[in-house]
Design a protein around this motif. Structure first.
Motif, PDB file in Angstrom:
ATOM      1  N   GLU A   1      24.033  38.731  16.472  1.00  0.00           N
ATOM      2  CA  GLU A   1      23.710  37.903  17.638  1.00  0.00           C
ATOM      3  C   GLU A   1      24.794  38.034  18.707  1.00  0.00           C
ATOM      4  O   GLU A   1      24.484  38.172  19.897  1.00  0.00           O
ATOM      5  N   PHE A   2      26.049  37.979  18.268  1.00  0.00           N
ATOM      6  CA  PHE A   2      27.155  38.142  19.219  1.00  0.00           C
ATOM      7  C   PHE A   2      27.103  39.526  19.861  1.00  0.00           C
ATOM      8  O   PHE A   2      27.262  39.662  21.073  1.00  0.00           O
ATOM      9  N   GLN A   3      26.864  40.540  19.044  1.00  0.00           N
ATOM     10  CA  GLN A   3      26.834  41.902  19.569  1.00  0.00           C
ATOM     11  C   GLN A   3      25.705  42.079  20.581  1.00  0.00           C
ATOM     12  O   GLN A   3      25.904  42.665  21.652  1.00  0.00           O
ATOM     13  N   LYS A   4      24.535  41.557  20.275  1.00  0.00           N
ATOM     14  CA  LYS A   4      23.399  41.679  21.188  1.00  0.00           C
ATOM     15  C   LYS A   4      23.659  40.925  22.493  1.00  0.00           C
ATOM     16  O   LYS A   4      23.391  41.436  23.579  1.00  0.00           O
ATOM     17  N   SER A   5      24.210  39.723  22.401  1.00  0.00           N
ATOM     18  CA  SER A   5      24.467  38.911  23.583  1.00  0.00           C
ATOM     19  C   SER A   5      25.519  39.546  24.487  1.00  0.00           C
ATOM     20  O   SER A   5      25.370  39.536  25.709  1.00  0.00           O
ATOM     21  N   LEU A   6      26.563  40.093  23.877  1.00  0.00           N
ATOM     22  CA  LEU A   6      27.704  40.579  24.650  1.00  0.00           C
ATOM     23  C   LEU A   6      27.649  42.071  24.980  1.00  0.00           C
ATOM     24  O   LEU A   6      28.347  42.521  25.888  1.00  0.00           O
ATOM     25  N   GLY A   7      26.876  42.843  24.203  1.00  0.00           N
ATOM     26  CA  GLY A   7      26.872  44.287  24.403  1.00  0.00           C
ATOM     27  C   GLY A   7      28.216  44.905  24.089  1.00  0.00           C
ATOM     28  O   GLY A   7      28.628  45.888  24.694  1.00  0.00           O
ATOM     29  N   ILE A   8      28.913  44.344  23.131  1.00  0.00           N
ATOM     30  CA  ILE A   8      30.271  44.734  22.764  1.00  0.00           C
ATOM     31  C   ILE A   8      30.231  45.747  21.606  1.00  0.00           C
ATOM     32  O   ILE A   8      29.355  45.676  20.742  1.00  0.00           O
ATOM     33  N   ALA A   9      31.184  46.658  21.592  1.00  0.00           N
ATOM     34  CA  ALA A   9      31.287  47.626  20.493  1.00  0.00           C
ATOM     35  C   ALA A   9      31.600  46.893  19.190  1.00  0.00           C
ATOM     36  O   ALA A   9      32.329  45.893  19.187  1.00  0.00           O
ATOM     37  N   LYS A  10      31.051  47.395  18.094  1.00  0.00           N
ATOM     38  CA  LYS A  10      31.228  46.746  16.786  1.00  0.00           C
ATOM     39  C   LYS A  10      32.695  46.599  16.404  1.00  0.00           C
ATOM     40  O   LYS A  10      33.093  45.562  15.881  1.00  0.00           O
ATOM     41  N   ASN A  11      33.499  47.629  16.656  1.00  0.00           N
ATOM     42  CA  ASN A  11      34.907  47.560  16.260  1.00  0.00           C
ATOM     43  C   ASN A  11      35.665  46.488  17.046  1.00  0.00           C
ATOM     44  O   ASN A  11      36.508  45.786  16.499  1.00  0.00           O
ATOM     45  N   ILE A  12      35.341  46.342  18.333  1.00  0.00           N
ATOM     46  CA  ILE A  12      36.011  45.321  19.146  1.00  0.00           C
ATOM     47  C   ILE A  12      35.553  43.939  18.716  1.00  0.00           C
ATOM     48  O   ILE A  12      36.368  43.023  18.560  1.00  0.00           O
ATOM     49  N   LEU A  13      34.247  43.771  18.494  1.00  0.00           N
ATOM     50  CA  LEU A  13      33.724  42.488  18.034  1.00  0.00           C
ATOM     51  C   LEU A  13      34.322  42.106  16.686  1.00  0.00           C
ATOM     52  O   LEU A  13      34.741  40.961  16.490  1.00  0.00           O
ATOM     53  N   THR A  14      34.408  43.057  15.779  1.00  0.00           N
ATOM     54  CA  THR A  14      34.994  42.798  14.464  1.00  0.00           C
ATOM     55  C   THR A  14      36.422  42.294  14.601  1.00  0.00           C
ATOM     56  O   THR A  14      36.803  41.306  13.970  1.00  0.00           O
ATOM     57  N   GLU A  15      37.205  42.942  15.450  1.00  0.00           N
ATOM     58  CA  GLU A  15      38.607  42.544  15.631  1.00  0.00           C
ATOM     59  C   GLU A  15      38.719  41.173  16.279  1.00  0.00           C
ATOM     60  O   GLU A  15      39.531  40.342  15.858  1.00  0.00           O
ATOM     61  N   ARG A  16      37.922  40.911  17.292  1.00  0.00           N
ATOM     62  CA  ARG A  16      37.984  39.594  17.953  1.00  0.00           C
ATOM     63  C   ARG A  16      37.541  38.483  17.012  1.00  0.00           C
ATOM     64  O   ARG A  16      38.166  37.423  16.963  1.00  0.00           O
ATOM     65  N   LEU A  17      36.483  38.703  16.242  1.00  0.00           N
ATOM     66  CA  LEU A  17      36.044  37.691  15.281  1.00  0.00           C
ATOM     67  C   LEU A  17      37.112  37.460  14.217  1.00  0.00           C
ATOM     68  O   LEU A  17      37.398  36.317  13.850  1.00  0.00           O
ATOM     69  N   ARG A  18      37.720  38.532  13.749  1.00  0.00           N
ATOM     70  CA  ARG A  18      38.786  38.420  12.745  1.00  0.00           C
ATOM     71  C   ARG A  18      39.948  37.579  13.285  1.00  0.00           C
ATOM     72  O   ARG A  18      40.473  36.695  12.591  1.00  0.00           O
ATOM     73  N   THR A  19      40.334  37.821  14.532  1.00  0.00           N
ATOM     74  CA  THR A  19      41.424  37.067  15.159  1.00  0.00           C
ATOM     75  C   THR A  19      41.047  35.602  15.336  1.00  0.00           C
ATOM     76  O   THR A  19      41.854  34.707  15.060  1.00  0.00           O
ATOM     77  N   LEU A  20      39.817  35.333  15.780  1.00  0.00           N
ATOM     78  CA  LEU A  20      39.381  33.950  15.981  1.00  0.00           C
ATOM     79  C   LEU A  20      39.312  33.192  14.653  1.00  0.00           C
ATOM     80  O   LEU A  20      39.633  32.005  14.595  1.00  0.00           O
ATOM     81  N   VAL A  21      38.931  33.872  13.575  1.00  0.00           N
ATOM     82  CA  VAL A  21      38.920  33.239  12.248  1.00  0.00           C
ATOM     83  C   VAL A  21      40.347  33.008  11.766  1.00  0.00           C
ATOM     84  O   VAL A  21      40.700  31.916  11.311  1.00  0.00           O
ATOM     85  N   ALA A  22      41.200  34.018  11.893  1.00  0.00           N
ATOM     86  CA  ALA A  22      42.595  33.890  11.441  1.00  0.00           C
ATOM     87  C   ALA A  22      43.337  32.802  12.213  1.00  0.00           C
ATOM     88  O   ALA A  22      44.234  32.154  11.672  1.00  0.00           O
ATOM     89  N   SER A  23      42.951  32.597  13.469  1.00  0.00           N
ATOM     90  CA  SER A  23      43.603  31.589  14.305  1.00  0.00           C
ATOM     91  C   SER A  23      43.039  30.187  14.094  1.00  0.00           C
ATOM     92  O   SER A  23      43.562  29.229  14.645  1.00  0.00           O
TER      93      SER A  23
END
Length: 150
Positions: A42-64
């Motif tokens: 859902e995030f990827q479709k909404s944002l049109g973001i590359a999977k690797n960038i989305l994965t990293e941002r989600l990982r950071t938001l969870v870790a934070s």
């Protein structure tokens, strides 16, 4: 490419906050989470973001502590991203960004999305108030800085 400087130890609360959510993808993910999106796709479709960038941002938001991973449904094999209490506390930040955009980045009659009260349908506005309830702006406030060590 220049390595990003960590602001984790900075004395300024704004700087430390930006260390966690200071890129546009992270803020757009948080925006979408407030809008009810929970799944990676859902995030990827909404944002049109590359999977690797989305994965990293989600990982950071969870870790934070902004988002948490929770099982989706009964099977527990699929996971969803949900705003934590800390993440929900970003609501005024998101409203402030909206208000700025509404005020300065749209033509007077240009259509844009609206944030409204779910019960009344009335637009939501952010108002900054002092401890005693008075409305305050930048001219009525000052930042008390931590003294520099010499």
């Amino acid at each position: 490419m220049v390595a990003r400087k960590s602001l984790k130890g900075d004395y300024c609360p704004s700087a430390r906050s930006l260390d966690v959510i200071g890129d546009w993808w992270s803020l757009l993910i948080v925006r979408d989470a407030f809008d009810g999106l929970t799944r990676f796709g859902e995030f990827q479709k909404s944002l049109g973001i590359a999977k690797n960038i989305l994965t990293e941002r989600l990982r950071t938001l969870v870790a934070s502590g902004i988002l948490e991973l929770v099982p989706a449904g009964d099977s527990g094999t699929r996971m969803e991203y949900r705003l934590t209490t800390m993440g929900k506390d970003l609501f005024p930040v998101m409203v402030a960004l909206r208000q700025f955009g509404e005020r300065y980045l749209f033509a007077p009659a240009e259509e844009h999305s609206l944030l409204v009260d779910r019960t009344t349908g009335q637009p939501v506005r952010l108002d900054i108030r002092a401890q005693d309830g008075r409305s305050v702006g930048p001219d009525e406030t000052v930042i008390l800085k931590v003294p520099e060590e010499t």
